[in-house]
Write a protein that holds these residues in place. Structure first.
Motif, short mmCIF file in Angstrom:
data_model
loop_
_atom_site.label_atom_id
_atom_site.label_comp_id
_atom_site.label_asym_id
_atom_site.label_seq_id
_atom_site.Cartn_x
_atom_site.Cartn_y
_atom_site.Cartn_z
N VAL A 121 0.83 -1.21 0.00
CA VAL A 121 0.00 0.00 0.00
C VAL A 121 0.87 1.25 0.00
O VAL A 121 0.59 2.22 -0.73
N ALA A 122 1.93 1.24 0.80
CA ALA A 122 2.82 2.40 0.87
C ALA A 122 3.47 2.66 -0.49
O ALA A 122 3.56 3.81 -0.94
N ALA A 123 3.92 1.61 -1.15
CA ALA A 123 4.55 1.77 -2.47
C ALA A 123 3.55 2.31 -3.49
O ALA A 123 3.87 3.23 -4.26
N THR A 124 2.36 1.75 -3.48
CA THR A 124 1.35 2.14 -4.48
C THR A 124 0.90 3.58 -4.29
O THR A 124 0.86 4.37 -5.24
N LEU A 125 0.55 3.92 -3.05
CA LEU A 125 0.00 5.26 -2.80
C LEU A 125 1.07 6.34 -2.78
O LEU A 125 0.79 7.48 -3.14
N THR A 126 2.27 6.01 -2.34
CA THR A 126 3.34 7.01 -2.41
C THR A 126 3.70 7.29 -3.86
O THR A 126 3.95 8.44 -4.25
N GLY A 127 3.72 6.23 -4.68
CA GLY A 127 4.06 6.40 -6.08
C GLY A 127 2.99 7.11 -6.89
O GLY A 127 3.31 7.90 -7.78
N SER A 128 1.73 6.85 -6.59
CA SER A 128 0.65 7.40 -7.42
C SER A 128 -0.20 8.45 -6.72
O SER A 128 -1.03 9.10 -7.37
N GLY A 129 0.00 8.63 -5.41
CA GLY A 129 -0.86 9.55 -4.66
C GLY A 129 -0.75 10.99 -5.12
O GLY A 129 -1.77 11.68 -5.29
#
Length: 199
Positions: A121-129
């Motif tokens: 979740v951290a990777a996905t949302l940090t990358g695309s947030g």
């Protein structure tokens, strides 16, 4: 050191992305700065909220704020013909920001001993947030929900880090290049995720 480099690279890439989209939408100078800063720091803010890192850590990056302010100013002052190149190079800047922040988000989650699900979740949302907030504020369909594969590459990068496959500067560099390359290929070759069939 790796964390700091990725943080700087991703922040600058997304700041450029947000500022140029703001100029395309004919925002005034305040709007350009707001969209640039939101894009640059939005993903990190979401990550901190999700995995329990103090949110005030964002405000300790004084030098990075100055760099972002300077980059946005340069974009704002560029003549319009130069900004037309965004259509060719914009995806590359966004891919660099995606890769940098996805890896950084995953490493941050690993450092606080978060479970694998939190790393993803951290990777996905940090990358695309940051990009998602940018598109929403600009009145565009968020890139994360478009047909081209986007957030999946950030998630897979987080999976590699969470499983311990990536553990040093060389492998981190390889992962960075891989995410950027895969994102560019998904645009170039029109790779898509399955959609619900509408008959």
């Amino acid at each position: 050191m790796i964390w700091e480099v990725l943080n700087v690279v991703g922040t600058i890439a997304f700041a450029v992305s947000g500022a140029i989209i703001a100029t395309q939408e004919d925002y005034d100078i305040l709007g350009v700065y707001v969209l640039g800063f939101v894009t640059a720091f939005g993903g990190s803010t979401i990550r901190n909220l999700l995995i329990g890192i103090p949110i005030e850590n964002i405000w300790t990056q004084g030098n990075l704020f100055i760099v972002v302010f300077s980059v946005i100013t340069v974009v704002f002052l560029l003549p319009n013909p130069w900004l037309q190149y965004w259509n060719k190079w914009g995806i590359l800047f966004d891919a660099i920001g995606l890769a940098s922040f996805a890896i950084q988000g995953a490493l941050s989650a690993v450092q606080v001993d978060a479970p694998l699900s939190a790393v993803l979740v951290a990777a996905t949302l940090t990358g695309s947030g940051g990009g998602m907030l940018r598109d929403v504020l600009a009145g565009r369909k968020p890139m994360i929900f478009r047909e081209e594969i986007y957030a999946l590459w950030a998630t897979l990068g987080g999976l590699a880090i969470g499983l311990g496959v990536i553990s040093g500067p060389w492998t981190t560099g390889i992962l960075f290049v891989a995410i950027v390359t895969l994102r560019m290929c998904s645009v170039r070759f029109n790779w898509r995720l399955p959609r619900h069939p509408i008959w």
